[in-house]
Design an enzyme around this catalytic site. Sequence first.
Site, short mmCIF file in Angstrom:
data_model
loop_
_atom_site.label_atom_id
_atom_site.label_comp_id
_atom_site.label_asym_id
_atom_site.label_seq_id
_atom_site.Cartn_x
_atom_site.Cartn_y
_atom_site.Cartn_z
N LEU A 184 -4.40 -5.79 -4.05
CA LEU A 184 -3.39 -4.74 -4.09
C LEU A 184 -2.03 -5.25 -3.65
CD1 LEU A 184 -2.86 -1.69 -4.59
CD2 LEU A 184 -3.35 -1.32 -2.16
N ASP A 185 -1.04 -5.08 -4.52
CA ASP A 185 0.36 -5.44 -4.24
C ASP A 185 0.53 -6.91 -3.87
OD1 ASP A 185 1.11 -2.79 -4.73
OD2 ASP A 185 0.78 -2.22 -2.64
N GLU A 186 -0.32 -7.77 -4.42
CA GLU A 186 -0.25 -9.21 -4.14
C GLU A 186 0.07 -10.02 -5.38
OE1 GLU A 186 -0.49 -10.85 -1.37
OE2 GLU A 186 -1.50 -9.58 0.10
N GLY A 225 0.80 -1.21 0.00
CA GLY A 225 0.00 0.00 0.00
C GLY A 225 0.84 1.27 0.00
#
Length: 289
Positions: A232-234, A206
């Site tokens: 998100l960001d995975e 994040g």
Amino acid sequence: MNSPLVSSWVLTLVCADRVGIVAAVSRFLADRGGFITDSQQYADRAAGLFFMRVAFEATEPLMTSSTDQLRIDFSAVGDAFAMAWRLTATDEKPRMLIAVSKGSHCLADLLHRWQTGTLAVDIMGVASNHPDMRRITEWHGIPYHELPPNGDKPTQEAALLDLFARTRSEYLILARYMQVLSEDLVSKLAGRCVNIHHSFLPGFKGARPYHRAHERGVKLIGATAHFVTADLDEGPIIEQAVERVDHRATADDMIRIGRDIEARVLARAVGWLADRRVLLNGGKTVVFS
């Protein structure tokens, strides 16, 4: 006009792991006079999948075959092993659209590598939700596309997707594009959208990761290039790097150091995509570096 002579190709494939895959591919190339210059393979025993990348050159018998004909011929091998495969000429540079907000470090690095010939891609344009990066982009002779203002995400994303389609881009590279993409856009660009995150994932996902890293007193900071997913960001990680810091490093120090890491990591990831070295493996990647 005759088509330019193609002399080298890259074949990538993914299929269920079984005996005879390498032999079948090697036999196919040998029968057509293909000279293998690099071959890498990986068997994921847990997933039961086999991954392979083969670079090969033409010898005299092969030089009469076009890339299209080679694809037609190889389809029999692909069907026999239920492969997901791709055959490309090495001079087929992937077309990439870059998206950026106000941060210039990743964009400037990519443009410099492209201009000096060390990044074998075709940059089709730069899209941005701000005007700030227009000057550096157009100085490199690349079209700059300013998206609709922030606040109207559907219109902004529709414009971005339309630009991606019109330029026939293969990948969308988020070079510090500070917008969270909608699930709809991410779904439409699945496996074709790459982000640089200013943190060593999975830690500090994040926003404001350097500030949170500073608060925790970390001794390593890093950056991660990954495919974008709805989480998100995975997304599947392509490349990462870190640098050591100590108790004297402020949040601003970490941001300064991190910018250099981000540029290097994103450039490596884009370069590997250009060389057809990255294969998706569920939530992970296989990178034949």
